[in-house]
Design a protein around this motif. Structure first.
Motif, PDB file in Angstrom:
ATOM      1  N   PRO A 150       1.031  -0.884  -0.022  1.00  0.00           N
ATOM      2  CA  PRO A 150       0.379  -0.448  -0.308  1.00  0.00           C
ATOM      3  C   PRO A 150       1.066   1.748   0.225  1.00  0.00           C
ATOM      4  N   GLY A 151       1.888   0.968  -0.271  1.00  0.00           N
ATOM      5  CA  GLY A 151       2.830   2.575   0.010  1.00  0.00           C
ATOM      6  C   GLY A 151       2.868   2.702   1.473  1.00  0.00           C
ATOM      7  N   PRO A 152       2.906   4.448   1.446  1.00  0.00           N
ATOM      8  CA  PRO A 152       3.752   5.070   2.287  1.00  0.00           C
ATOM      9  C   PRO A 152       2.865   5.007   3.804  1.00  0.00           C
ATOM     10  N   PRO A 153       1.316   4.634   3.542  1.00  0.00           N
ATOM     11  CA  PRO A 153       0.735   3.749   4.774  1.00  0.00           C
ATOM     12  C   PRO A 153       0.734   3.466   6.064  1.00  0.00           C
ATOM     13  N   LEU A 154       2.199   2.610   5.376  1.00  0.00           N
ATOM     14  CA  LEU A 154       2.957   1.827   6.343  1.00  0.00           C
ATOM     15  C   LEU A 154       4.115   2.361   7.057  1.00  0.00           C
ATOM     16  N   ASN A 155       4.955   3.466   6.530  1.00  0.00           N
ATOM     17  CA  ASN A 155       5.741   4.309   6.559  1.00  0.00           C
ATOM     18  C   ASN A 155       5.227   4.875   8.423  1.00  0.00           C
ATOM     19  N   LYS A 156       4.131   4.639   8.655  1.00  0.00           N
ATOM     20  CA  LYS A 156       3.331   5.297   9.774  1.00  0.00           C
ATOM     21  C   LYS A 156       3.867   4.434  11.138  1.00  0.00           C
ATOM     22  N   LEU A 157       4.056   5.582  12.407  1.00  0.00           N
ATOM     23  CA  LEU A 157       4.219   5.167  14.032  1.00  0.00           C
ATOM     24  C   LEU A 157       3.130   3.794  13.983  1.00  0.00           C
ATOM     25  N   TYR A 158       3.697   2.368  14.610  1.00  0.00           N
ATOM     26  CA  TYR A 158       3.083   1.615  15.024  1.00  0.00           C
ATOM     27  C   TYR A 158       2.700   0.804  16.466  1.00  0.00           C
ATOM     28  N   GLU A 159       0.752   0.656  16.775  1.00  0.00           N
ATOM     29  CA  GLU A 159       1.280   0.368  18.252  1.00  0.00           C
ATOM     30  C   GLU A 159       1.888  -1.122  18.283  1.00  0.00           C
ATOM     31  N   SER A 160       1.325  -2.028  17.360  1.00  0.00           N
ATOM     32  CA  SER A 160       1.161  -3.310  17.534  1.00  0.00           C
ATOM     33  C   SER A 160       1.054  -4.301  16.111  1.00  0.00           C
ATOM     34  N   ILE A 161       1.351  -5.347  15.162  1.00  0.00           N
ATOM     35  CA  ILE A 161       1.494  -5.805  14.646  1.00  0.00           C
ATOM     36  C   ILE A 161       1.240  -7.962  15.265  1.00  0.00           C
TER      37      ILE A 161
ATOM     38  N   SER B 159      10.374  -1.369  15.356  1.00  0.00           N
ATOM     39  CA  SER B 159      10.651  -0.270  15.280  1.00  0.00           C
ATOM     40  C   SER B 159       9.612   0.836  14.835  1.00  0.00           C
ATOM     41  N   ASP B 160      10.370   1.808  14.948  1.00  0.00           N
ATOM     42  CA  ASP B 160       9.048   3.189  14.806  1.00  0.00           C
ATOM     43  C   ASP B 160       8.139   2.775  13.552  1.00  0.00           C
ATOM     44  N   THR B 161       8.229   2.382  12.004  1.00  0.00           N
ATOM     45  CA  THR B 161       7.077   2.247  11.875  1.00  0.00           C
ATOM     46  C   THR B 161       6.571   0.277  11.231  1.00  0.00           C
ATOM     47  N   ALA B 162       5.587   0.772  11.020  1.00  0.00           N
ATOM     48  CA  ALA B 162       5.313  -0.600  10.479  1.00  0.00           C
ATOM     49  C   ALA B 162       6.155  -1.721   8.949  1.00  0.00           C
TER      50      ALA B 162
ATOM     51  N   LEU C 175       7.940  -5.073   9.484  1.00  0.00           N
ATOM     52  CA  LEU C 175       7.992  -5.990   8.734  1.00  0.00           C
ATOM     53  C   LEU C 175       9.654  -6.484   7.587  1.00  0.00           C
ATOM     54  N   ASP C 176       9.510  -5.148   7.475  1.00  0.00           N
ATOM     55  CA  ASP C 176      10.908  -5.786   7.597  1.00  0.00           C
ATOM     56  C   ASP C 176      11.909  -6.802   7.956  1.00  0.00           C
ATOM     57  N   TYR C 177      12.057  -6.687   9.000  1.00  0.00           N
ATOM     58  CA  TYR C 177      12.872  -7.189  10.104  1.00  0.00           C
ATOM     59  C   TYR C 177      12.317  -8.264  10.040  1.00  0.00           C
TER      60      TYR C 177
ATOM     61  N   GLY D  29       1.992 -17.932   3.162  1.00  0.00           N
ATOM     62  CA  GLY D  29       1.938 -16.633   2.977  1.00  0.00           C
ATOM     63  C   GLY D  29       1.405 -16.058   4.195  1.00  0.00           C
ATOM     64  N   ALA D  30       1.083 -15.027   4.750  1.00  0.00           N
ATOM     65  CA  ALA D  30       0.131 -15.203   6.177  1.00  0.00           C
ATOM     66  C   ALA D  30      -0.248 -13.735   6.282  1.00  0.00           C
ATOM     67  N   VAL D  31      -1.383 -13.413   6.718  1.00  0.00           N
ATOM     68  CA  VAL D  31      -2.054 -12.275   7.034  1.00  0.00           C
ATOM     69  C   VAL D  31      -1.075 -11.111   8.298  1.00  0.00           C
ATOM     70  N   ALA D  32      -1.201  -9.805   7.970  1.00  0.00           N
ATOM     71  CA  ALA D  32      -0.877  -9.079   8.565  1.00  0.00           C
ATOM     72  C   ALA D  32      -1.449  -8.462   9.339  1.00  0.00           C
ATOM     73  N   HIS D  33      -1.868  -8.042  10.842  1.00  0.00           N
ATOM     74  CA  HIS D  33      -2.954  -6.838  10.935  1.00  0.00           C
ATOM     75  C   HIS D  33      -2.200  -6.336  11.982  1.00  0.00           C
ATOM     76  N   ILE D  34      -2.605  -4.564  11.252  1.00  0.00           N
ATOM     77  CA  ILE D  34      -1.430  -3.569  11.934  1.00  0.00           C
ATOM     78  C   ILE D  34      -2.118  -3.038  12.514  1.00  0.00           C
ATOM     79  N   VAL D  35      -1.595  -2.303  13.735  1.00  0.00           N
ATOM     80  CA  VAL D  35      -3.029  -1.417  14.696  1.00  0.00           C
ATOM     81  C   VAL D  35      -1.548   0.155  14.600  1.00  0.00           C
ATOM     82  N   PHE D  36      -1.949   0.769  14.168  1.00  0.00           N
ATOM     83  CA  PHE D  36      -1.056   2.246  14.056  1.00  0.00           C
ATOM     84  C   PHE D  36      -1.433   3.109  15.383  1.00  0.00           C
TER      85      PHE D  36
END
Length: 92
Positions: free
Chosen positions: A20-31, A46-49, A53-55, A82-89
């Motif tokens: 999705p591009g830039p939305p993943l560059n936001k600070l997150y609470e949990s993945i 990390s600071d961003t989602a 995910l890169d780690y 594969g998998a599903v990642a649920h991100i809370v920003f």
């Protein structure tokens, strides 16, 4: 899902399908990453989602910062193809 949440799908190698591009560059609470048999929750690595995910994506390599949890998650994603990642920003 609320405005500060997002769901992304991960390929077998841990890369993001339909990034999705830039939305993943936001600070997150949990993945939370879910495969058919495992669930992994990541907070504050990390600071961003995208960074978090890169780690996980790089955990298969001899990446010095990969934890055993990163490696186990990457292996589960690979095994499940594969998998599903649920991100809370974070708000704001």
């Amino acid at each position: 899902m609320s405005a500060n949440e997002m769901r992304v799908f991960l390929r077998h190698d841990g890369s993001i399908r339909n990034d999705p591009g830039p939305p993943l560059n936001k600070l997150y609470e949990s993945i939370t990453i879910k495969t058919s048999s495992e669930e992994y929750v990541f907070n504050g690595r990390s600071d961003t989602a995208r960074g978090a995910l890169d780690y996980i994506r790089l955990a298969h390599a001899k990446h010095g910062t990969a934890t055993s949890k990163d490696k186990a998650c990457h292996a589960a994603i690979k095994a499940d193809k594969g998998a599903v990642a649920h991100i809370v920003f974070k708000d704001g």
